[in-house]
Design a protein around this motif. Sequence first.
Motif, PDB file in Angstrom:
ATOM      1  N   ARG A  82       0.835  -1.211   0.000  1.00  0.00           N
ATOM      2  CA  ARG A  82       0.000   0.000   0.000  1.00  0.00           C
ATOM      3  C   ARG A  82       0.870   1.262   0.000  1.00  0.00           C
ATOM      4  NH1 ARG A  82      -3.178  -2.295   5.107  1.00  0.00           N
ATOM      5  NH2 ARG A  82      -1.054  -3.065   5.356  1.00  0.00           N
ATOM      6  N   ILE A  83       2.019   1.162   0.630  1.00  0.00           N
ATOM      7  CA  ILE A  83       2.924   2.316   0.665  1.00  0.00           C
ATOM      8  C   ILE A  83       3.679   2.434  -0.653  1.00  0.00           C
ATOM      9  CG2 ILE A  83       4.922   3.341   1.845  1.00  0.00           C
ATOM     10  CD1 ILE A  83       2.347   3.383   3.518  1.00  0.00           C
ATOM     11  N   THR A  84       4.220   1.314  -1.152  1.00  0.00           N
ATOM     12  CA  THR A  84       5.006   1.391  -2.393  1.00  0.00           C
ATOM     13  C   THR A  84       4.128   1.817  -3.568  1.00  0.00           C
ATOM     14  OG1 THR A  84       4.689  -0.969  -2.743  1.00  0.00           O
ATOM     15  CG2 THR A  84       6.726  -0.327  -1.689  1.00  0.00           C
ATOM     16  N   LYS A  85       2.841   1.468  -3.517  1.00  0.00           N
ATOM     17  CA  LYS A  85       1.943   1.817  -4.613  1.00  0.00           C
ATOM     18  C   LYS A  85       1.421   3.246  -4.487  1.00  0.00           C
ATOM     19  CE  LYS A  85      -1.851  -0.295  -7.190  1.00  0.00           C
ATOM     20  NZ  LYS A  85      -3.119   0.345  -6.876  1.00  0.00           N
ATOM     21  N   ARG A  86       0.951   3.603  -3.291  1.00  0.00           N
ATOM     22  CA  ARG A  86       0.267   4.897  -3.133  1.00  0.00           C
ATOM     23  C   ARG A  86       1.162   6.011  -2.589  1.00  0.00           C
ATOM     24  NH1 ARG A  86      -4.883   3.941   0.308  1.00  0.00           N
ATOM     25  NH2 ARG A  86      -4.976   6.201   0.036  1.00  0.00           N
ATOM     26  N   TYR A  87       2.161   5.640  -1.808  1.00  0.00           N
ATOM     27  CA  TYR A  87       3.030   6.665  -1.209  1.00  0.00           C
ATOM     28  C   TYR A  87       4.508   6.327  -1.462  1.00  0.00           C
ATOM     29  CZ  TYR A  87      -1.357   7.586   1.271  1.00  0.00           C
ATOM     30  OH  TYR A  87      -2.664   7.848   1.582  1.00  0.00           O
ATOM     31  N   PRO A  88       4.888   6.138  -2.736  1.00  0.00           N
ATOM     32  CA  PRO A  88       6.269   5.711  -3.032  1.00  0.00           C
ATOM     33  C   PRO A  88       7.317   6.722  -2.553  1.00  0.00           C
ATOM     34  CG  PRO A  88       5.108   6.363  -5.038  1.00  0.00           C
ATOM     35  CD  PRO A  88       4.088   6.292  -3.951  1.00  0.00           C
ATOM     36  N   LEU A  89       6.941   7.997  -2.446  1.00  0.00           N
ATOM     37  CA  LEU A  89       7.882   8.994  -1.917  1.00  0.00           C
ATOM     38  C   LEU A  89       8.305   8.616  -0.496  1.00  0.00           C
ATOM     39  CD1 LEU A  89       9.326  11.767  -2.044  1.00  0.00           C
ATOM     40  CD2 LEU A  89       7.208  12.790  -1.193  1.00  0.00           C
ATOM     41  N   LEU A  90       7.338   8.168   0.294  1.00  0.00           N
ATOM     42  CA  LEU A  90       7.630   7.763   1.679  1.00  0.00           C
ATOM     43  C   LEU A  90       8.538   6.541   1.685  1.00  0.00           C
ATOM     44  CD1 LEU A  90       7.229   7.981   4.720  1.00  0.00           C
ATOM     45  CD2 LEU A  90       5.072   6.721   4.466  1.00  0.00           C
ATOM     46  N   ALA A  91       8.236   5.559   0.822  1.00  0.00           N
ATOM     47  CA  ALA A  91       9.065   4.350   0.761  1.00  0.00           C
ATOM     48  C   ALA A  91      10.503   4.706   0.394  1.00  0.00           C
ATOM     49  CB  ALA A  91       8.483   3.366  -0.246  1.00  0.00           C
ATOM     50  N   SER A  92      10.692   5.581  -0.606  1.00  0.00           N
ATOM     51  CA  SER A  92      12.083   5.866  -0.992  1.00  0.00           C
ATOM     52  C   SER A  92      12.811   6.674   0.065  1.00  0.00           C
ATOM     53  CB  SER A  92      12.191   6.513  -2.375  1.00  0.00           C
ATOM     54  OG  SER A  92      11.172   7.408  -2.613  1.00  0.00           O
TER      55      SER A  92
END
Lengths: 285, 169
Positions: A82-92
């Motif tokens: 859910r993070i990598t798809k919708r909030y990839p900025l947070l993941a990186s």
Amino acid sequence: MNRFEYVRPDTVAHAVKALADRDARALAGGTNLVDLMKYEVTRPSRVVDINHLPLRQIEPAPDGGLTIGALVTNSELAWDPRITKRYPLLASAILAGASPQLRNAATTGGNLLQRTRCYYFYDPSTACNKREPGSGCSAIGGVNRIHAILGASDGCIAVHPSDMCVALAALEAVVNVEGKDGKRSIPFSAFHRLPGSEPQHDNTMLQGELITSITLPASDFGSNHTYLKVRDRLSYAFALVSVAAALKLEGGEIRTARVALGGVAHKPWRDPDAEQALSNSPGAP
Amino acid sequence: MKQSAVNGKVPISLVINKVRHELDVEPWVTLLDLVREQLQCTGTKKGCDQGQCGACTVLIDGQRINSCLVLAVTRDGAEITTIEGLADGADLHPLQTAFIEHDAFQCGYCTPGQICSAAGLLREGRAHTRAEIREYMSGNLCRCGAYTNIADAIEDVLRQRVSTKEAAE
């Protein structure tokens, strides 16, 4: 390390009660607090082990966003679909920080509450207003390559070291806390503070409050974003400067821009002037 | 609610290298000091003791973690694997064999942490290229500078695993 009382509550209510003591500290992953205790920068009378509290879920928020429990580890968060798809900025941003081992232990709440990496803060033989209010600042006029260039005061030039928090600032997350007077939600921009004359306070939480979760708003900037980090090594080093940038495009034009800087101030630094200059402008030169 | 008095010990249960231990632990004792000093598992090394070098890396419930920054009482009930627990009887773990074959150490002090970290990396399954191996091993420092051979050894095991998996499919 000093001797302390150890308590392991099962509920948030019990944890809040145990944290009411002025010198009590909440312990989650321990990647910063245990270090600070070894240096005797922090000498808690009581350590409240919050690892058994039910705060490990990532759940949909009522407005379409996501609520992330305070004990979700940095690794779990960075790799959650859910993070990598919708909030990839947070993941990186998360993956730009620390090492895999540290990310496996460090938690969401703990990341927000990590202390500065100013060398003098960690060295009790030197003056530091953040560690010992009124003692002075050794970083001003000292070795201060990693220190603040924005929003510093005469008493402190320390910076907040988190990468994750730079993305959370850009995404306008909300921090949910609970204390003896109940629950409240703090907008991310009002969570960390500038040092001013009280650099001992990193944030606006009240004595005894506990972070229970953070909420990401539905507006996710999932498609056009970058987290750029400049540091002394290729990996595993704190930022000299970092930037989280996110755009919403419409017909090739920038409609909304978010820009937050890391490693430059006592808090993640939103740059409204840059955001305004970019918004409603052509997407390509 | 489990609680200690000041200076009091806390009873905990840990499975370390497949053996269950019931222990009374002072709450300020790190997992690193517990395994080295109380259980005499001295394979896990204390390098910086500050979470910066990775020499103390162990697997906690399968995940690689710096044991120097973990208070043992906070992991009550966990399964810990140290370098002493990686081999299957007399058969070395493939990473141990690869480190020997590739001469992936000089002084050897960082090696237990490097190998436990690499075991965590394999389990995570997110490293597919040499660049990714280097990035995801960045939490383990080697002051002798054996990085090239360390990356070779891990890449070798990773490739063996991919080809074994492909052969099975």
